[in-house]
Write an enzyme that holds these catalytic residues in place. Structure first.
Site, short mmCIF file in Angstrom:
data_model
loop_
_atom_site.label_atom_id
_atom_site.label_comp_id
_atom_site.label_asym_id
_atom_site.label_seq_id
_atom_site.Cartn_x
_atom_site.Cartn_y
_atom_site.Cartn_z
CE LYS A 1 -10.60 -10.01 -60.19
NZ LYS A 1 -10.41 -10.32 -58.77
CB SER B 1 -14.08 -10.91 -57.40
OG SER B 1 -12.69 -10.68 -57.20
CB SER C 1 -11.06 -12.57 -55.25
OG SER C 1 -12.30 -12.09 -54.83
#
Ligand code: GLN
Length: 485
Positions: free
Chosen positions: A76, A151, A175
């Site tokens: 990420k 997310s 997330s």
């Protein structure tokens, strides 16, 4: 290509150790597939030639004692990577090149992993659909036009599309677990303090945790074992005895007591979700677990509490983006004008909304009414779990109140977007570990996840339960490769 990319992390590690595959072969397979998968928009940044060079270098002098020998991993884009652009999905960090490495990523490179690329995410990890990223939304590999969740949407999409063997995400209010649930993958949010927050772009510091995302529980356990470490560079890192999670995995969960919280049976819960939960209870029984009804009375306050605490901390954390210290700077007539223009042009709408809410609830006139009250309720939520854990070892709930929704469906309705976090945020407020495992499909054929919440520091217990249930569930992801060009 797919005969390599469809393999589990464990299998790839073994192939390298047995010298049946080289790091270069594995790396090239994931790169080839990633290059054909541009439509998913899973990557924000990659430099594949560099990655191949690193793989070749590994193969020249392979250290096969490492746990991730020459394994390429995309992560990420919220983790700072030394000398590699780190954007947090924001325009304001569009040209930010960290001079340091996050502890969690350093831990995986120390075990021989190679950076494959930086994955798309909601801006500053604020979102549940990956639609707030400055770098565009991500497509869910399950079906065109579906969000992958957020997310960590780029991470979940890249993982389920087999662009990376495993990945790491962050979870402030869901997330990791929500996108795992939306893409048919496994995601673990560890106990607060288990994985260092050093070098992770901060959203809400008392809630943020890094965690592993994988195709199966065993891979997830291995990654957690590597990521988690005590770190003196993070003042909230906790020095406790960490397990060798993958080595200690067992399916023997006979007699474990699993709580079913009645307050999670929320009004208007779709039948698909209720059915999944019932099936989950049956799977747990089939594994020999004992089911016990419990109550978590303050559950309904979790969402409003989270949406006060998280924006409050975000507004404070994001004060540092002023055009001076990091990234993007707009031209201004004077210093104040430059600050204002930088922040107006550099942040997206959702981030601005959170900064406004956060500043409001922290302002002297409203602090007691909102922020202080939210902190008190947070404690009550934590107490509910403490009380429940006197009777049970773990808690079983659905991961999300729905399957993946359509891109655009909730974008202009923040409240309905926030409602998606209803089952995940209480866990962050209480600092507990929780795992989402794929457990079935809804009537449209989209994956649904079950969440197992554990006691603090008992990652091993929930991994074991997940491992046992995974076998009974025998979930198959329905990936059609529709996006491959
Ligand atoms: N969807 C939640 C939010 O927007 C959680 C995000 C996260 O866990 N980073 O705040």
């Amino acid at each position: 290509m797919t005969d390599i990319t469809s393999q589990s992390l464990f299998s790839l590690v073994n192939k390298i150790k047995e010298k049946k595959l080289s790091s270069e072969e594995i790396t090239k397979a994931f790169i080839e597939r990633s290059e054909k998968s541009k439509e998913l928009n899973a990557y924000i940044f990659e430099d594949f030639s560099q990655t191949i060079n690193k793989a070749k270098k590994f193969d020249e002098k392979p250290n096969l004692d490492l746990k991730l020998p020459g394994i390429p991993i995309a992560i990420k884009d919220l983790f700072c990577t030394k000398d590699v652009k780190t954007t947090a999905g924001s325009k304001i960090l569009e040209n930010f090149i960290p001079t340091y490495e996050s502890t969690v990523t350093q831990n995986i490179w120390n075990e021989g992993a190679i950076l494959l690329g930086k994955l798309n995410c909601d801006e500053f990890a604020m979102g549940s659909s990956n639609e707030t990223s400055f770098y565009g939304n991500v497509q869910n590999p399950i079906d065109k036009g579906l969000v992958p969740g957020g997310s960590s949407g780029g991470s979940a999409a890249a993982l389920s599309a087999q662009l990376t063997p495993v990945t790491i995400g962050t979870d402030t209010g869901g997330s990791i677990r929500q996108p795992a649930s939306f893409t048919g993958t496994v995601g673990l949010k560890p106990t607060y303090g288990s994985c260092s927050r050093y070098g992770i772009v901060a959203f809400a510091s008392s809630l943020d945790q890094a965690g592993p995302m994988a195709q199966n529980v065993e891979d997830c356990a291995l990654l957690q074992e590597i990521m988690s470490s005590y770190d003196s560079k993070d003042s909230t890192s906790i020095d406790f005895k960490r397990n060798q999670y993958s080595k200690e995995l067992t399916k023997d969960v006979k007699g474990k007591k699993i709580g079913i919280p009645k307050e999670y049976r929320v009004e208007g819960m779709p039948k698909d979700i209720e059915d999944l939960w019932q099936k989950g209870i049956q799977y747990a029984k089939d594994c020999g677990a004992q089911i016990i009804d419990i109550s978590l009375p303050h559950t309904s306050y979790a969402l409003p509490t989270y949406y006060i605490v998280a924006p409050a901390e975000a507004s404070s954390n994001l004060a540092r983006y002023d055009g001076v210290k990091y990234g993007f700077r707009a031209k201004g007539e004077n210093l104040i004008d430059m600050y204002e223009k930088t922040r107006s042009e550099g942040f997206g709408d959702e981030v601005k909304r959170r900064v406004l809410i956060g500043t409001y609830v922290l302002s002297s006139g409203y602090y007691d009414a909102y922020y202080l009250k939210a902190q008190k309720i947070r404690k009550l939520i934590k107490n509910d779990f403490d009380e429940a854990y006197k009777k049970v070892d773990a808690i079983l709930t659905p991961s999300t109140p729905s399957s993946a929704f359509k891109i655009g469906e909730k974008k202009d309705d923040p409240v309905s977007m926030y409602l998606n976090d209803i089952f995940t945020v209480p866990v962050n407020l209480a600092g507990l570990p929780a795992i989402s495992i794929p457990a079935g499909h809804d009537t449209s054929g989209y994956p649904l996840g079950l969440q197992i919440i554990g006691k603090a520091f008992k990652e091993q217990e929930i991994l074991n339960l997940a491992y046992a249930m995974e076998e009974k569930i025998s979930f198959k992801n329905k990936i059609t490769d529709w996006w491959i060009k």
